[in-house]
Design a protein around this motif. Structure first.
Motif, short mmCIF file in Angstrom:
data_model
loop_
_atom_site.label_atom_id
_atom_site.label_comp_id
_atom_site.label_asym_id
_atom_site.label_seq_id
_atom_site.Cartn_x
_atom_site.Cartn_y
_atom_site.Cartn_z
N LEU A 287 0.83 -1.21 0.00
CA LEU A 287 0.00 0.00 0.00
C LEU A 287 0.87 1.26 0.00
N ILE A 288 1.92 1.28 0.79
CA ILE A 288 2.83 2.44 0.84
C ILE A 288 3.52 2.62 -0.51
N ILE A 289 4.00 1.53 -1.10
CA ILE A 289 4.65 1.60 -2.42
C ILE A 289 3.67 2.12 -3.46
N PHE A 290 2.46 1.63 -3.43
CA PHE A 290 1.45 2.08 -4.39
C PHE A 290 1.13 3.57 -4.20
N LEU A 291 1.00 4.04 -2.96
CA LEU A 291 0.73 5.45 -2.69
C LEU A 291 1.90 6.34 -3.12
N ILE A 292 3.11 5.87 -2.90
CA ILE A 292 4.29 6.62 -3.36
C ILE A 292 4.29 6.70 -4.88
N TYR A 293 3.96 5.59 -5.54
CA TYR A 293 3.89 5.57 -6.99
C TYR A 293 2.85 6.58 -7.50
N LEU A 294 1.66 6.60 -6.87
CA LEU A 294 0.62 7.54 -7.29
C LEU A 294 1.04 8.99 -7.04
N ALA A 295 1.70 9.25 -5.92
CA ALA A 295 2.14 10.61 -5.61
C ALA A 295 3.18 11.09 -6.63
N ILE A 296 4.12 10.21 -6.97
CA ILE A 296 5.14 10.57 -7.96
C ILE A 296 4.49 10.81 -9.32
N ARG A 297 3.58 9.93 -9.68
CA ARG A 297 2.90 10.08 -10.98
C ARG A 297 2.06 11.36 -11.02
N TRP A 298 1.42 11.71 -9.92
CA TRP A 298 0.57 12.88 -9.86
C TRP A 298 1.38 14.19 -9.88
N LEU A 299 2.57 14.17 -9.25
CA LEU A 299 3.39 15.37 -9.16
C LEU A 299 4.35 15.58 -10.33
N THR A 300 4.64 14.54 -11.08
CA THR A 300 5.64 14.63 -12.14
C THR A 300 5.24 15.61 -13.24
N LYS A 301 4.03 15.55 -13.71
CA LYS A 301 3.61 16.39 -14.83
C LYS A 301 3.69 17.88 -14.50
N PRO A 302 3.11 18.36 -13.38
CA PRO A 302 3.23 19.79 -13.08
C PRO A 302 4.67 20.24 -12.82
N LEU A 303 5.46 19.40 -12.17
CA LEU A 303 6.84 19.77 -11.89
C LEU A 303 7.67 19.85 -13.17
N LEU A 304 7.47 18.91 -14.08
CA LEU A 304 8.19 18.97 -15.36
C LEU A 304 7.75 20.18 -16.18
N ARG A 305 6.46 20.47 -16.19
CA ARG A 305 5.96 21.63 -16.94
C ARG A 305 6.60 22.91 -16.38
N TYR A 306 6.65 23.05 -15.06
CA TYR A 306 7.25 24.23 -14.43
C TYR A 306 8.74 24.34 -14.78
N ALA A 307 9.46 23.22 -14.71
CA ALA A 307 10.89 23.23 -14.98
C ALA A 307 11.16 23.60 -16.44
#
Length: 85
Positions: free
Chosen positions: A6-26
């Motif tokens: 469950l922790i691994i899955f939540l970390i995976y979802l958090a990374i997937r959710w945050l990657t797009k906005p962070l890459l766009r900003y960068a």
């Protein structure tokens, strides 16, 4: 075991959710920095001037020495013109 998955899955979802906005900003920040290095104005605060007809001349700058002496901008010294072909 279930907690770890469950922790691994939540970390995976958090990374997937945050990657797009962070890459766009960068990428936007890098593009803006590169544009400024190459002399492009990235501020949208400067007014856009309308296009002028071909052949018209506008004087935007009058030197300080003419302002002090009281000469009008239409007065000036004669410059010889020589046609170059």
């Amino acid at each position: 075991m279930f907690k770890v998955l469950l922790i691994i899955f939540l970390i995976y979802l958090a990374i997937r959710w945050l990657t797009k906005p962070l890459l766009r900003y960068a990428i936007e920040r890098m593009a803006k920095k590169m544009a400024e290095q190459h002399g492009f104005n990235t501020n949208n605060q400067e007014p856009i001037r309308p296009r002028k007809k071909e052949g018209t001349i506008d004087i935007d700058y009058i030197p300080n020495n003419q302002k002090k002496s009281g000469k009008s901008p239409s007065e000036g010294e004669y410059v010889d013109y020589e046609e170059v072909k």
